[in-house]
Design a protein around this motif. Structure first.
Motif, PDB file in Angstrom:
ATOM      1  N   GLY A  37     -23.831 -39.939  47.252  1.00 13.39           N
ATOM      2  CA  GLY A  37     -23.576 -38.629  47.836  1.00 13.39           C
ATOM      3  C   GLY A  37     -24.227 -38.447  49.183  1.00 13.39           C
ATOM      4  O   GLY A  37     -25.065 -39.235  49.610  1.00 13.39           O
ATOM      5  N   LEU A  38     -23.814 -37.394  49.852  1.00  8.78           N
ATOM      6  CA  LEU A  38     -24.341 -37.019  51.161  1.00  8.78           C
ATOM      7  C   LEU A  38     -24.098 -35.528  51.357  1.00  8.78           C
ATOM      8  O   LEU A  38     -23.401 -34.894  50.554  1.00  8.78           O
ATOM      9  N   VAL A  39     -24.656 -34.991  52.413  1.00 12.18           N
ATOM     10  CA  VAL A  39     -24.500 -33.566  52.731  1.00 12.18           C
ATOM     11  C   VAL A  39     -23.774 -33.418  54.054  1.00 12.18           C
ATOM     12  O   VAL A  39     -24.038 -34.164  54.999  1.00 12.18           O
ATOM     13  N   VAL A  40     -22.850 -32.463  54.110  1.00  8.51           N
ATOM     14  CA  VAL A  40     -22.167 -32.125  55.359  1.00  8.51           C
ATOM     15  C   VAL A  40     -22.263 -30.625  55.605  1.00  8.51           C
ATOM     16  O   VAL A  40     -22.415 -29.844  54.673  1.00  8.51           O
ATOM     17  N   GLY A  41     -22.161 -30.254  56.859  1.00  8.44           N
ATOM     18  CA  GLY A  41     -22.152 -28.846  57.233  1.00  8.44           C
ATOM     19  C   GLY A  41     -20.849 -28.476  57.910  1.00  8.44           C
ATOM     20  O   GLY A  41     -20.777 -27.484  58.628  1.00  8.44           O
ATOM     21  N   THR A  42     -19.823 -29.281  57.688  1.00  9.55           N
ATOM     22  CA  THR A  42     -18.550 -29.092  58.384  1.00  9.55           C
ATOM     23  C   THR A  42     -17.381 -28.877  57.436  1.00  9.55           C
ATOM     24  O   THR A  42     -16.236 -29.006  57.841  1.00  9.55           O
ATOM     25  N   PHE A  43     -17.649 -28.571  56.192  1.00  9.65           N
ATOM     26  CA  PHE A  43     -16.602 -28.446  55.177  1.00  9.65           C
ATOM     27  C   PHE A  43     -15.810 -27.161  55.395  1.00  9.65           C
ATOM     28  O   PHE A  43     -16.395 -26.099  55.601  1.00  9.65           O
ATOM     29  N   GLN A  44     -14.472 -27.275  55.353  1.00 11.41           N
ATOM     30  CA  GLN A  44     -13.643 -26.082  55.569  1.00 11.41           C
ATOM     31  C   GLN A  44     -12.285 -26.205  54.894  1.00 11.41           C
ATOM     32  O   GLN A  44     -11.810 -27.294  54.624  1.00 11.41           O
ATOM     33  N   SER A  45     -11.687 -25.054  54.663  1.00 12.57           N
ATOM     34  CA  SER A  45     -10.314 -24.995  54.178  1.00 12.57           C
ATOM     35  C   SER A  45      -9.399 -25.409  55.320  1.00 12.57           C
ATOM     36  O   SER A  45      -9.595 -24.996  56.459  1.00 12.57           O
ATOM     37  N   LEU A  46      -8.396 -26.219  55.022  1.00 17.16           N
ATOM     38  CA  LEU A  46      -7.480 -26.679  56.059  1.00 17.16           C
ATOM     39  C   LEU A  46      -6.070 -26.156  55.835  1.00 17.16           C
ATOM     40  O   LEU A  46      -5.406 -25.733  56.770  1.00 17.16           O
ATOM     41  N   SER A  47      -5.597 -26.168  54.587  1.00 13.65           N
ATOM     42  CA  SER A  47      -4.208 -25.798  54.301  1.00 13.65           C
ATOM     43  C   SER A  47      -4.107 -25.216  52.892  1.00 13.65           C
ATOM     44  O   SER A  47      -4.766 -25.704  51.971  1.00 13.65           O
ATOM     45  N   LEU A  48      -3.243 -24.206  52.755  1.00 13.05           N
ATOM     46  CA  LEU A  48      -2.960 -23.649  51.432  1.00 13.05           C
ATOM     47  C   LEU A  48      -1.853 -24.407  50.722  1.00 13.05           C
ATOM     48  O   LEU A  48      -1.841 -24.527  49.505  1.00 13.05           O
ATOM     49  N   ASP A  49      -0.876 -24.897  51.487  1.00 11.29           N
ATOM     50  CA  ASP A  49       0.281 -25.552  50.891  1.00 11.29           C
ATOM     51  C   ASP A  49       0.633 -26.799  51.695  1.00 11.29           C
ATOM     52  O   ASP A  49       1.271 -26.682  52.735  1.00 11.29           O
ATOM     53  N   PRO A  50       0.191 -27.972  51.277  1.00  5.48           N
ATOM     54  CA  PRO A  50      -0.575 -28.244  50.055  1.00  5.48           C
ATOM     55  C   PRO A  50      -2.039 -27.837  50.245  1.00  5.48           C
ATOM     56  O   PRO A  50      -2.507 -27.706  51.375  1.00  5.48           O
ATOM     57  N   PRO A  51      -2.774 -27.665  49.140  1.00  3.81           N
ATOM     58  CA  PRO A  51      -4.185 -27.285  49.267  1.00  3.81           C
ATOM     59  C   PRO A  51      -5.019 -28.456  49.796  1.00  3.81           C
ATOM     60  O   PRO A  51      -5.170 -29.475  49.123  1.00  3.81           O
ATOM     61  N   LEU A  52      -5.502 -28.300  51.031  1.00  2.00           N
ATOM     62  CA  LEU A  52      -6.282 -29.346  51.692  1.00  2.00           C
ATOM     63  C   LEU A  52      -7.585 -28.778  52.242  1.00  2.00           C
ATOM     64  O   LEU A  52      -7.636 -27.604  52.638  1.00  2.00           O
TER      65      LEU A  52
END
Length: 166
Positions: A37-52
């Motif tokens: 594992g690792l840690v990131v501070g850049t995680f975000q929602s990208l798309s609803l359809d498809p869910p990315l």
């Protein structure tokens, strides 16, 4: 051709004013003794359809190739009070999960106990992002956890409550 004249220290300082979530990415490579594992501070929602979702990882990361090899990961959005988890997963020890409380998600990835939210994903794409790789992953399942999120702001880990009180 435009050449960058932005000072890296100034860049970090200015961008540090943007609070980011603290997300633990974890997986288990087939045949491995323990999770990675690792840690990131850049995680975000990208798309609803498809869910990315998307996130970025430094090319110099030694943990990302291990998580990538699993093909699937769990993104545990760390909760306030989980600073020790963040520090452990940001370290270089071989078995980062030895002293962490975790369980397997239904999708088979390590899920950090007590996290604010959980997102199980399959890795689908990697793109060049300068000194980072931009990763796109398809969401398989997700749920909320407990507490308030842990955030990184101006070089410090804080609870969202501390951030809004500052």
């Amino acid at each position: 051709m435009l050449t960058s004249t932005i000072d890296q220290a100034h860049y970090r300082s200015v961008m540090g004013h943007l609070p980011t979530g603290v997300v633990a990415l974890s997986g288990i490579t087939a045949g491995a003794e323990y999770p990675c594992g690792l840690v990131v501070g850049t995680f975000q929602s990208l798309s609803l359809d498809p869910p990315l979702v998307s996130f970025s990882v430094a090319h110099t990361s030694t943990s990302w190739p291990k998580v990538r090899a699993a093909g699937r990961l769990c993104a545990s959005v760390l909760a306030a009070g989980q600073e020790p988890v963040c520090r452990t997963l940001s370290g270089k020890q071989p078995n980062k999960f030895a002293d962490l409380d975790w369980s397997l998600s239904e999708a088979g990835s390590p899920r950090i106990t007590g996290a604010h939210a959980f997102i199980d994903c399959d890795i689908t794409h990697e793109l060049d992002g300068g000194d980072h790789v931009i990763v796109i992953a398809r969401v398989l399942q997700m749920d909320t956890g407990h507490g308030e999120p842990l955030v990184f702001h101006k070089g410090r880990l804080r609870s969202i409550r501390e951030l809004t009180a500052a």
